[in-house]
Design an enzyme around this catalytic site. Structure first.
Site, PDB file in Angstrom:
ATOM      1  CE  LYS A 160      -3.781   2.105   2.615  1.00 56.87           C
ATOM      2  NZ  LYS A 160      -4.539   2.015   3.818  1.00 56.87           N
ATOM      3  CB  SER A 195      -8.161   4.113   2.895  1.00 59.47           C
ATOM      4  OG  SER A 195      -7.085   3.288   3.731  1.00 59.47           O
ATOM      5  CB  SER A 234      -7.878   1.327   5.767  1.00 62.06           C
ATOM      6  OG  SER A 234      -8.888   2.472   5.965  1.00 62.06           O
TER       7      SER A 234
END
Length: 511
Positions: free
Chosen positions: A85, A160, A184
């Site tokens: 990420k 997210s 997330s």
């Protein structure tokens, strides 16, 4: 050489086994996934940047090391590629947190988890998309692109960390790292049919994770199976002196717990149904799959009782005061002075530092980030600090006590991960409160610092994945893996195989 499509449909543990046996090289695994990325990215858009040269160089270095017999003590996942990420710092690779304000920033150091990934000989495929600074529940708030859900590319992948979840679901990567501040990792896991884990706060180093809300953020694994997540958490876990919130504790034997759970014997396990996380607001198909999964836990010998945590209904409100307050503080460092974007005032406007900061932040931050900075600044302002931020922290303490009391009665708690399945793009963009409700079931674990995991529980009536959430006491992450692996195995028996193997991936079938 093994067929690319066959390779990428293996679990990470199966890939690791083939690497150890010499049947497959790390380079072959990496090339297979880079090939899928090339085919899938026009539809999925999970990656902000792909790093083929770096990944292949890392794979070749591992293969050379293995050929020399120098693999003693390496983790089981050695040689298996991974996606990261873009909230996690990577030396020499642009890291932006999906924000214009960090576009072009090349970190001079690695996050602790990246150091461990590299030491394990795991090639890094690239950096995945996210909501800007991890602020969102749909990955629609990225400054650069919108990630699509592999199960239905008209739908969001959650957020997210939608990029990491979609990359794993679309067979672009067998594993990924995410960050979880209010769900997330887990909420995208639910929406994409992947396994997402938020470890105990402090069990995995946050050094090198770009801060959103420091008392809530946690790095964790994204995978397709419970065992794969266990193996990855064992790689990245452990104490780090560079992280002041790191817990000085040994990494538990998570893979052993997962393998034990796969035998589907849960006699002696006490499971608590969270009374407050269900019912009104939860999609009927989500509740149906959840209830079926609870019945499977009972069928494997678990004792299931209803448990009440009376202050959980206040967790959403407390979170959306604490989190924006910490966002306001953490994002103050992006001022155009030291690194990242710098926008000078136009001609006729005084060329002061204050004006430069104002124009830089106006151009560099997106709407959702600005919204949360404003909310947090207000909550921390004189005259409101005690009424808002102070009160929210008191509620947080009550939630921690609720969980402590619940875990005196049961070993794990369970709930749906997300109240709905994946929704269509734009469906909630105009209603921030509706978007925030997506995290109603995941936020409590972050407030309390306890470990939590989402595992796929089948498909809802709309044909989209449903997530089932386990929560365990702080510093007892292994308690998640036994029942999660048992449920995974029971569901596979019911479906005739893993849910993720049934996904129609056009970018694979058309190859």
């Amino acid at each position: 050489m093994t067929d690319t499509n066959e390779l990428v449909r293996l679990t990470a543990a199966e890939m690791a086994g083939r690497v150890r046996s010499g049947e497959v090289s790390s380079r072959e695994l990496t090339e297979a996934h880079l090939s899928v990325i090339e085919s899938a990215e026009p539809d999925i858009k999970a990656f902000l940047r792909v790093c083929p040269d770096d990944a292949l160089a890392q794979a070749d270095a591992f293969d050379a090391r293995r050929a020399a017999g120098d693999v003693e003590g390496l983790p089981e996942l050695a040689g298996v590629p991974i996606a990261i990420k873009d909230m996690i710092v990577t030396k020499g690779i642009e890291t932006t947190a999906a924000s214009k304000i960090l576009k072009g920033w090349i970190p001079p150091y690695d996050a602790t988890v990246i150091t461990k990934i590299k030491a394990a000989g795991m090639p890094i495929l690239g950096k995945t998309n996210l909501d800007e600074f991890a602020q969102g529940s749909s990955t629609e708030h990225s400054a650069f692109q919108t990630t699509h859900n592999p199960w239905n590319t008209d739908c969001v992948p959650g957020g997210s960390g939608g990029g990491s979840a979609s990359a794993v679901a679309a067979f672009e990567a067998p594993l990924a790292l995410g960050t979880d501040t209010g769900g997330s990792i887990r909420q995208p896991g639910a929406l994409t049919g992947t396994v997402g884990v938020k470890p105990t706060y402090g069990a995995v180093s946050r050094f090198g994770a770009i801060a959103m809300a420091s008392s809530l953020d946690q790095i964790g694994p994204v995978s397709r199976t419970v065992l794969d997540s266990a193996l990855l958490q064992e790689v990245i876990g452990g104490y780090d002196r560079r992280d002041s919130t790191s817990i000085p504790m040994d990494v538990p034997h998570l893979a052993d717990a997962a393998r034990e759970g796969a035998r589907m014997d849960l006699h002696g396990l006490r499971v608590g149904l969270l009374k407050e996380l269900g019912g009104e607001g939860f999609q009927p198909g989500v509740e149906k799959r959840f209830n079926e999964s609870v019945d499977l836990l009972r069928g494997m010998g678990a004792e299931v009782v209803e448990v009440s945590c009376p202050h959980l209904p206040y967790s959403l409100g407390a979170y959306y005061i604490i989190m924006p307050s910490e966002v306001s503080s953490n994002l103050a460092r992006y001022d155009g002075m030291r690194y990242g974007l710098r926008v000078m005032p136009p001609e006729g406007v005084p060329q002061t530092a204050a004006n430069m900061m104002s124009y830089t932040r106006e151009a560099g931050f997106g709407d959702e980030v600005k919204r949360r900075i404003i909310l947090g600044t207000y909550a921390l302002s004189a005259g409101y600090y005690d009424a808002w931020y102070g009160s929210a922290q008191k509620v947080r303490t009550l939630i921690i006590r609720d969980f402590a009391a619940a875990f005196e009665k049961v070993d794990v708690l369970v709930s749906p991960t997300s109240p709905t399945t994946a929704f269509r793009f734009g469906a909630k963009m105009d209603d921030p409160l509706a978007m925030y409700m997506n995290d109603v079931a995941t936020i409590p674990a972050n407030l309390a610092g306890i470990p939590a995991m989402s595992v796929p529980a089948g498909l809802s009536d709309d044909g989209l994945p449903v997530g089932f959430q386990f929560l365990a006491p702080q510093k007892h992450d292994e308690a998640l893996y036994r029942p999660a692996a048992a449920l995974e195995a029971a569901l596979e028996n019911r479906w005739g195989g893993p849910l993720w193997r049934s996904m129609t991936a056009g970018w694979l079938e058309s190859r």
